[in-house]
Design a protein around this motif. Structure first.
Motif, PDB file in Angstrom:
ATOM      1  N   ALA A  53      31.648  53.833  11.518  1.00 17.39           N
ATOM      2  CA  ALA A  53      31.392  53.825  10.631  1.00 17.39           C
ATOM      3  C   ALA A  53      31.324  55.256   9.210  1.00 17.39           C
ATOM      4  CB  ALA A  53      32.459  52.079   9.732  1.00 17.39           C
ATOM      5  N   ASP A  54      32.355  55.473   8.985  1.00 13.07           N
ATOM      6  CA  ASP A  54      31.658  57.393   8.752  1.00 13.07           C
ATOM      7  C   ASP A  54      32.830  57.420   7.456  1.00 13.07           C
ATOM      8  OD1 ASP A  54      29.031  58.898   7.800  1.00 13.07           O
ATOM      9  OD2 ASP A  54      30.213  60.201   9.032  1.00 13.07           O
ATOM     10  N   VAL A  55      32.668  56.554   6.245  1.00 13.51           N
ATOM     11  CA  VAL A  55      33.162  57.353   5.120  1.00 13.51           C
ATOM     12  C   VAL A  55      32.906  58.555   4.617  1.00 13.51           C
ATOM     13  CG1 VAL A  55      34.303  56.979   3.028  1.00 13.51           C
ATOM     14  CG2 VAL A  55      33.922  55.036   5.463  1.00 13.51           C
ATOM     15  N   HIS A  56      33.257  59.450   4.058  1.00 17.33           N
ATOM     16  CA  HIS A  56      33.199  60.858   2.888  1.00 17.33           C
ATOM     17  C   HIS A  56      34.752  60.971   1.805  1.00 17.33           C
ATOM     18  CE1 HIS A  56      30.082  62.108   6.302  1.00 17.33           C
ATOM     19  NE2 HIS A  56      30.907  61.746   6.915  1.00 17.33           N
ATOM     20  N   PRO A  57      33.983  60.361   1.022  1.00 14.44           N
ATOM     21  CA  PRO A  57      34.633  61.009   0.021  1.00 14.44           C
ATOM     22  C   PRO A  57      35.029  62.409  -0.351  1.00 14.44           C
ATOM     23  CG  PRO A  57      32.955  58.874  -0.793  1.00 14.44           C
ATOM     24  CD  PRO A  57      32.582  59.962   0.167  1.00 14.44           C
ATOM     25  N   ARG A  62      32.423  48.480  -0.792  1.00 13.89           N
ATOM     26  CA  ARG A  62      34.489  48.164   0.084  1.00 13.89           C
ATOM     27  C   ARG A  62      34.425  48.927   1.674  1.00 13.89           C
ATOM     28  NH1 ARG A  62      38.240  50.260  -2.254  1.00 13.89           N
ATOM     29  NH2 ARG A  62      38.152  52.189  -3.324  1.00 13.89           N
ATOM     30  N   PHE A  63      33.545  50.211   1.662  1.00 12.78           N
ATOM     31  CA  PHE A  63      33.820  50.801   2.606  1.00 12.78           C
ATOM     32  C   PHE A  63      33.537  49.343   4.157  1.00 12.78           C
ATOM     33  CE2 PHE A  63      32.486  54.982   1.051  1.00 12.78           C
ATOM     34  CZ  PHE A  63      33.290  54.865  -0.102  1.00 12.78           C
ATOM     35  N   VAL A  64      34.289  49.777   4.947  1.00 13.26           N
ATOM     36  CA  VAL A  64      34.298  49.655   5.999  1.00 13.26           C
ATOM     37  C   VAL A  64      33.064  49.656   6.866  1.00 13.26           C
ATOM     38  CG1 VAL A  64      35.238  51.357   7.139  1.00 13.26           C
ATOM     39  CG2 VAL A  64      35.241  48.801   8.318  1.00 13.26           C
ATOM     40  N   ARG A  65      32.402  48.791   7.802  1.00 17.71           N
ATOM     41  CA  ARG A  65      31.291  48.741   8.041  1.00 17.71           C
ATOM     42  C   ARG A  65      30.187  48.346   9.459  1.00 17.71           C
ATOM     43  NH1 ARG A  65      27.955  46.659   3.164  1.00 17.71           N
ATOM     44  NH2 ARG A  65      29.569  47.347   2.678  1.00 17.71           N
ATOM     45  N   PRO A  66      29.993  48.742   9.981  1.00 14.03           N
ATOM     46  CA  PRO A  66      29.868  47.866  10.839  1.00 14.03           C
ATOM     47  C   PRO A  66      29.660  46.800  11.540  1.00 14.03           C
ATOM     48  CG  PRO A  66      28.055  50.216  11.391  1.00 14.03           C
ATOM     49  CD  PRO A  66      29.111  49.853  10.007  1.00 14.03           C
ATOM     50  N   VAL A 101      47.919  56.606  -3.504  1.00 17.85           N
ATOM     51  CA  VAL A 101      46.868  56.149  -2.658  1.00 17.85           C
ATOM     52  C   VAL A 101      46.900  56.977  -1.639  1.00 17.85           C
ATOM     53  CG1 VAL A 101      45.473  54.886  -1.578  1.00 17.85           C
ATOM     54  CG2 VAL A 101      46.839  54.251  -4.220  1.00 17.85           C
ATOM     55  N   LEU A 102      45.504  57.992  -1.141  1.00 20.22           N
ATOM     56  CA  LEU A 102      45.609  58.392   0.118  1.00 20.22           C
ATOM     57  C   LEU A 102      43.674  57.785   1.102  1.00 20.22           C
ATOM     58  CD1 LEU A 102      45.607  62.321  -1.301  1.00 20.22           C
ATOM     59  CD2 LEU A 102      46.641  60.865  -0.148  1.00 20.22           C
ATOM     60  N   PRO A 103      42.981  57.707   1.412  1.00 16.21           N
ATOM     61  CA  PRO A 103      42.188  57.506   2.073  1.00 16.21           C
ATOM     62  C   PRO A 103      41.332  58.896   1.973  1.00 16.21           C
ATOM     63  CG  PRO A 103      43.994  58.770   3.664  1.00 16.21           C
ATOM     64  CD  PRO A 103      44.353  58.273   3.103  1.00 16.21           C
ATOM     65  N   TYR A 104      40.085  58.347   1.682  1.00 15.21           N
ATOM     66  CA  TYR A 104      38.842  58.822   1.661  1.00 15.21           C
ATOM     67  C   TYR A 104      38.598  59.381   3.795  1.00 15.21           C
ATOM     68  CZ  TYR A 104      36.765  57.605  -2.471  1.00 15.21           C
ATOM     69  OH  TYR A 104      36.788  56.663  -3.778  1.00 15.21           O
ATOM     70  N   PRO A 105      38.665  60.421   3.795  1.00 12.75           N
ATOM     71  CA  PRO A 105      38.527  61.215   5.648  1.00 12.75           C
ATOM     72  C   PRO A 105      36.937  60.104   5.980  1.00 12.75           C
ATOM     73  CG  PRO A 105      38.669  63.016   4.107  1.00 12.75           C
ATOM     74  CD  PRO A 105      38.324  61.794   3.132  1.00 12.75           C
ATOM     75  N   THR A 106      37.675  59.162   6.600  1.00 14.12           N
ATOM     76  CA  THR A 106      37.034  58.258   7.356  1.00 14.12           C
ATOM     77  C   THR A 106      37.164  58.177   9.170  1.00 14.12           C
ATOM     78  OG1 THR A 106      37.312  56.589   5.180  1.00 14.12           O
ATOM     79  CG2 THR A 106      37.196  55.875   7.669  1.00 14.12           C
ATOM     80  N   VAL A 116      34.056  66.605   3.606  1.00 14.05           N
ATOM     81  CA  VAL A 116      32.957  66.393   4.676  1.00 14.05           C
ATOM     82  C   VAL A 116      33.371  65.930   5.790  1.00 14.05           C
ATOM     83  CG1 VAL A 116      30.655  65.790   4.706  1.00 14.05           C
ATOM     84  CG2 VAL A 116      31.145  67.381   2.805  1.00 14.05           C
ATOM     85  N   ARG A 117      33.416  66.268   6.811  1.00 12.72           N
ATOM     86  CA  ARG A 117      34.304  65.157   7.422  1.00 12.72           C
ATOM     87  C   ARG A 117      32.749  64.681   8.634  1.00 12.72           C
ATOM     88  NH1 ARG A 117      39.975  65.253   7.043  1.00 12.72           N
ATOM     89  NH2 ARG A 117      39.672  66.566   4.881  1.00 12.72           N
ATOM     90  N   THR A 118      33.333  63.737   9.215  1.00  6.85           N
ATOM     91  CA  THR A 118      32.517  63.232  10.805  1.00  6.85           C
ATOM     92  C   THR A 118      32.558  64.030  11.355  1.00  6.85           C
ATOM     93  OG1 THR A 118      33.077  60.409   9.659  1.00  6.85           O
ATOM     94  CG2 THR A 118      31.715  61.279  12.221  1.00  6.85           C
ATOM     95  N   GLU A 119      31.381  64.816  11.977  1.00 12.78           N
ATOM     96  CA  GLU A 119      31.511  65.335  13.361  1.00 12.78           C
ATOM     97  C   GLU A 119      31.552  64.907  14.608  1.00 12.78           C
ATOM     98  OE1 GLU A 119      30.912  68.557  13.989  1.00 12.78           O
ATOM     99  OE2 GLU A 119      30.663  68.969  12.396  1.00 12.78           O
ATOM    100  N   SER A 120      31.759  65.265  16.166  1.00 12.35           N
ATOM    101  CA  SER A 120      32.323  64.616  17.021  1.00 12.35           C
ATOM    102  C   SER A 120      31.375  63.814  17.895  1.00 12.35           C
ATOM    103  CB  SER A 120      33.258  65.493  17.732  1.00 12.35           C
ATOM    104  OG  SER A 120      34.313  65.968  17.070  1.00 12.35           O
ATOM    105  N   ALA A 121      29.705  64.433  18.073  1.00 14.33           N
ATOM    106  CA  ALA A 121      28.928  64.340  18.313  1.00 14.33           C
ATOM    107  C   ALA A 121      28.788  62.995  18.140  1.00 14.33           C
ATOM    108  CB  ALA A 121      27.690  65.306  18.039  1.00 14.33           C
TER     109      ALA A 121
END
Length: 226
Positions: A201-205, A49-53, A183-188, A209-214
Motif C-alpha cells: 500500500a502506497d499513499v501520496h497526499p 488512517r492509511f491502509v497498510r500491508p 471528498v477525493l482520494p489521495y493517489p493510492t 507524486v505517484r507510486t512507480e510501476s516498478a
C-alpha cells in the motif's frame, strides 16, 4: 524531458513534464497556490488512517464504466488485484499518471495474471470519458459512496472556505463528481493477495507524486511465484 530513446519511461517522468509545462505557462501566484496546497495536504494528512500491508479487505462490488460490476472475489479467483485510486476524469495529473501506468504497469500485470483496476469517487457515467480518451483496456470503477476510499482511510475534502472560493471560480467539485460530495482520494496504490490481504500500500497526499510501476510489480511478482 523526452520519454523516448534511452530515457526510461516512468510515471514520475510524465508528471515532471506536466509540471515543467505549468512552470512555463502559469503565473507565479498560481504556481505558489498550487505548491502551497500540495504542501498543506502532505503536512495535514492523517497517516495513521492509511491502509497498510496486512489489512484484510472486505468483499466489495463497484460499478464498472460501461456497465457491470467490479467484484473483488471474482477477480481474486484469477490472481492478485492492483487498485489505483485517482481523483476524477478531468484531473490533469491523474490523466498524466494513468497514461504512465498504461505504458509501464498494465502490460506487465497482464503477463503476471494480475488485475489492474483504477478507482475514482466520480460516478461511472462521467468516468467513461477517461477510458475512451486513452483507450484503457483495464477496469475503470466508480466508488461514489466511498466504500473503499473510507475503509482505506485515504479520503480528504477541502474546508468550507476553500469550497466557497472554488464555487466563486465556477468550480463545484460535488457537481463534477456527480455525488454532491467533495471528498477525493489521495493517489493510492493497493495490492491485494488472493486471500484478500493487502500486501502493498502506497499513499501520496501530494497529487503530483505517484507510486512507480516498478514498486508495484516488485510487490506482485512474489504473489504469482515470480
Amino acid at each position: 524531458m523526452s520519454q523516448t530513446g534511452t530515457v526510461p519511461v516512468t510515471v514520475q517522468g510524465f508528471l515532471d513534464e506536466l509540471q515543467a509545462t505549468r512552470d512555463a505557462e502559469w503565473a507565479p501566484e498560481q504556481l505558489r497556490a498550487h505548491a502551497d496546497l500540495r504542501r498543506s495536504l502532505e503536512e495535514n494528512a492523517d497517516r495513521e488512517r492509511f491502509v497498510r500491508p496486512g489489512d484484510v479487505v472486505p468483499p466489495f462490488a463497484l460499478a464498472e464504466v460501461g456497465g457491470g460490476s467490479v467484484v473483488l472475489d471474482d477477480l481474486l479467483a484469477d490472481g492478485p488485484v492492483v487498485l489505483v485510486f485517482f481523483r476524477f476524469e478531468g484531473c490533469p495529473a491523474c490523466n498524466t499518471a494513468l497514461r504512465g501506468y498504461q505504458l509501464t504497469l498494465a502490460p506487465a500485470l497482464r503477463e503476471l495474471g494480475a488485475h489492474l483496476v483504477i478507482v475514482s469517487p466520480q460516478i461511472a457515467e462521467r468516468l467513461a470519458a477517461i477510458k475512451e480518451r486513452h483507450g484503457f483496456e483495464f477496469l475503470v470503477a466508480s466508488d461514489p459512496d466511498r466504500v473503499l476510499i473510507d475503509s482505506f482511510g485515504i479520503g480528504f475534502a477541502p474546508a468550507e472556505a476553500a469550497r466557497d472560493e472554488s464555487r466563486g471560480r465556477g468550480v463545484d467539485l460535488g457537481a463534477i463528481l456527480g455525488t454532491g460530495d467533495w471528498v477525493l482520494p489521495y493517489p493510492t496504490v493497493v495490492v491485494i493477495d488472493r486471500d484478500r490481504t493487502v500486501r502493498f500500500a502506497d499513499v501520496h497526499p501530494d497529487w503530483m507524486v505517484r507510486t512507480e510501476s516498478a514498486a508495484v510489480l516488485a510487490a506482485v511478482r512474489p504473489l504469482v511465484g515470480q
